[in-house]
Design a protein around this motif. Sequence first.
Motif, PDB file in Angstrom:
ATOM      1  N   ILE A  54      -0.844  -6.881  -3.294  1.00 45.41           N
ATOM      2  CA  ILE A  54      -1.392  -8.173  -3.697  1.00 45.41           C
ATOM      3  C   ILE A  54      -2.854  -8.357  -3.292  1.00 45.41           C
ATOM      4  CG2 ILE A  54      -1.127 -10.680  -3.516  1.00 45.41           C
ATOM      5  CD1 ILE A  54       1.044  -9.188  -5.142  1.00 45.41           C
ATOM      6  N   GLY A  55      -3.235  -7.894  -2.129  1.00 46.19           N
ATOM      7  CA  GLY A  55      -4.608  -8.102  -1.684  1.00 46.19           C
ATOM      8  C   GLY A  55      -4.957  -7.288  -0.455  1.00 46.19           C
ATOM      9  N   PRO A  56      -6.108  -7.577   0.160  1.00 48.63           N
ATOM     10  CA  PRO A  56      -6.577  -6.809   1.311  1.00 48.63           C
ATOM     11  C   PRO A  56      -5.599  -6.774   2.483  1.00 48.63           C
ATOM     12  CG  PRO A  56      -8.331  -8.194   0.480  1.00 48.63           C
ATOM     13  CD  PRO A  56      -7.093  -8.580  -0.260  1.00 48.63           C
ATOM     14  N   ALA A  57      -4.909  -7.865   2.747  1.00 46.23           N
ATOM     15  CA  ALA A  57      -3.957  -7.886   3.865  1.00 46.23           C
ATOM     16  C   ALA A  57      -2.851  -6.853   3.664  1.00 46.23           C
ATOM     17  CB  ALA A  57      -3.364  -9.279   4.032  1.00 46.23           C
ATOM     18  N   ASP A  58      -2.419  -6.663   2.421  1.00 40.51           N
ATOM     19  CA  ASP A  58      -1.378  -5.669   2.144  1.00 40.51           C
ATOM     20  C   ASP A  58      -1.893  -4.246   2.338  1.00 40.51           C
ATOM     21  OD1 ASP A  58       0.505  -7.609   1.590  1.00 40.51           O
ATOM     22  OD2 ASP A  58       0.084  -7.610  -0.558  1.00 40.51           O
ATOM     23  N   VAL A  59      -3.165  -4.010   2.025  1.00 37.43           N
ATOM     24  CA  VAL A  59      -3.756  -2.687   2.244  1.00 37.43           C
ATOM     25  C   VAL A  59      -3.811  -2.397   3.738  1.00 37.43           C
ATOM     26  CG1 VAL A  59      -5.810  -1.246   1.945  1.00 37.43           C
ATOM     27  CG2 VAL A  59      -5.099  -2.781   0.103  1.00 37.43           C
ATOM     28  N   LEU A  60      -4.234  -3.370   4.537  1.00 34.48           N
ATOM     29  CA  LEU A  60      -4.274  -3.169   5.979  1.00 34.48           C
ATOM     30  C   LEU A  60      -2.877  -2.984   6.557  1.00 34.48           C
ATOM     31  CD1 LEU A  60      -7.229  -3.896   5.550  1.00 34.48           C
ATOM     32  CD2 LEU A  60      -7.106  -5.178   7.675  1.00 34.48           C
ATOM     33  N   ALA A  61      -1.896  -3.709   6.031  1.00 35.53           N
ATOM     34  CA  ALA A  61      -0.511  -3.533   6.488  1.00 35.53           C
ATOM     35  C   ALA A  61      -0.014  -2.132   6.154  1.00 35.53           C
ATOM     36  CB  ALA A  61       0.386  -4.589   5.853  1.00 35.53           C
ATOM     37  N   LEU A  62      -0.364  -1.632   4.972  1.00 33.14           N
ATOM     38  CA  LEU A  62       0.021  -0.269   4.593  1.00 33.14           C
ATOM     39  C   LEU A  62      -0.647   0.740   5.518  1.00 33.14           C
ATOM     40  CD1 LEU A  62       1.385   1.794   2.722  1.00 33.14           C
ATOM     41  CD2 LEU A  62      -0.620   1.602   1.227  1.00 33.14           C
ATOM     42  N   ALA A  63      -1.934   0.545   5.810  1.00 32.77           N
ATOM     43  CA  ALA A  63      -2.651   1.448   6.714  1.00 32.77           C
ATOM     44  C   ALA A  63      -1.993   1.451   8.094  1.00 32.77           C
ATOM     45  CB  ALA A  63      -4.110   1.038   6.818  1.00 32.77           C
ATOM     46  N   ALA A  64      -1.603   0.280   8.588  1.00 33.73           N
ATOM     47  CA  ALA A  64      -0.943   0.189   9.891  1.00 33.73           C
ATOM     48  C   ALA A  64       0.403   0.901   9.877  1.00 33.73           C
ATOM     49  CB  ALA A  64      -0.772  -1.274  10.285  1.00 33.73           C
ATOM     50  N   THR A  65       1.142   0.758   8.791  1.00 30.54           N
ATOM     51  CA  THR A  65       2.446   1.427   8.667  1.00 30.54           C
ATOM     52  C   THR A  65       2.271   2.940   8.652  1.00 30.54           C
ATOM     53  OG1 THR A  65       3.365  -0.451   7.462  1.00 30.54           O
ATOM     54  CG2 THR A  65       4.481   1.676   7.195  1.00 30.54           C
ATOM     55  N   ILE A  66       1.310   3.422   7.879  1.00 31.02           N
ATOM     56  CA  ILE A  66       1.056   4.869   7.810  1.00 31.02           C
ATOM     57  C   ILE A  66       0.606   5.381   9.174  1.00 31.02           C
ATOM     58  CG2 ILE A  66      -0.484   6.619   6.838  1.00 31.02           C
ATOM     59  CD1 ILE A  66      -0.382   5.004   4.187  1.00 31.02           C
TER      60      ILE A  66
END
Length: 78
Positions: A54-66
Amino acid sequence: MIPLPPRPSEPTSAEASAWADVLVRRRLLHAAVLAPTGQWLVQDRPHGPVRVLIGPADVLALAATIQHHTRTTRPEIR
């Protein structure tokens, strides 16, 4: 584990773009593209499904998960 302090502001597109670039360069993602709508299209591997974030917060959440997955699954070297 020490909890992280809350973010002072929402993640920006520039921050998400920087993280997406790192994930692709390190080959942790096959592709990450910012769509004109502000959504992100990400693909884990060639010919794999494309996910819509959806947006930048989801990209950062994905990066944190990875990052968490990478740190917890590799053998510890000391």
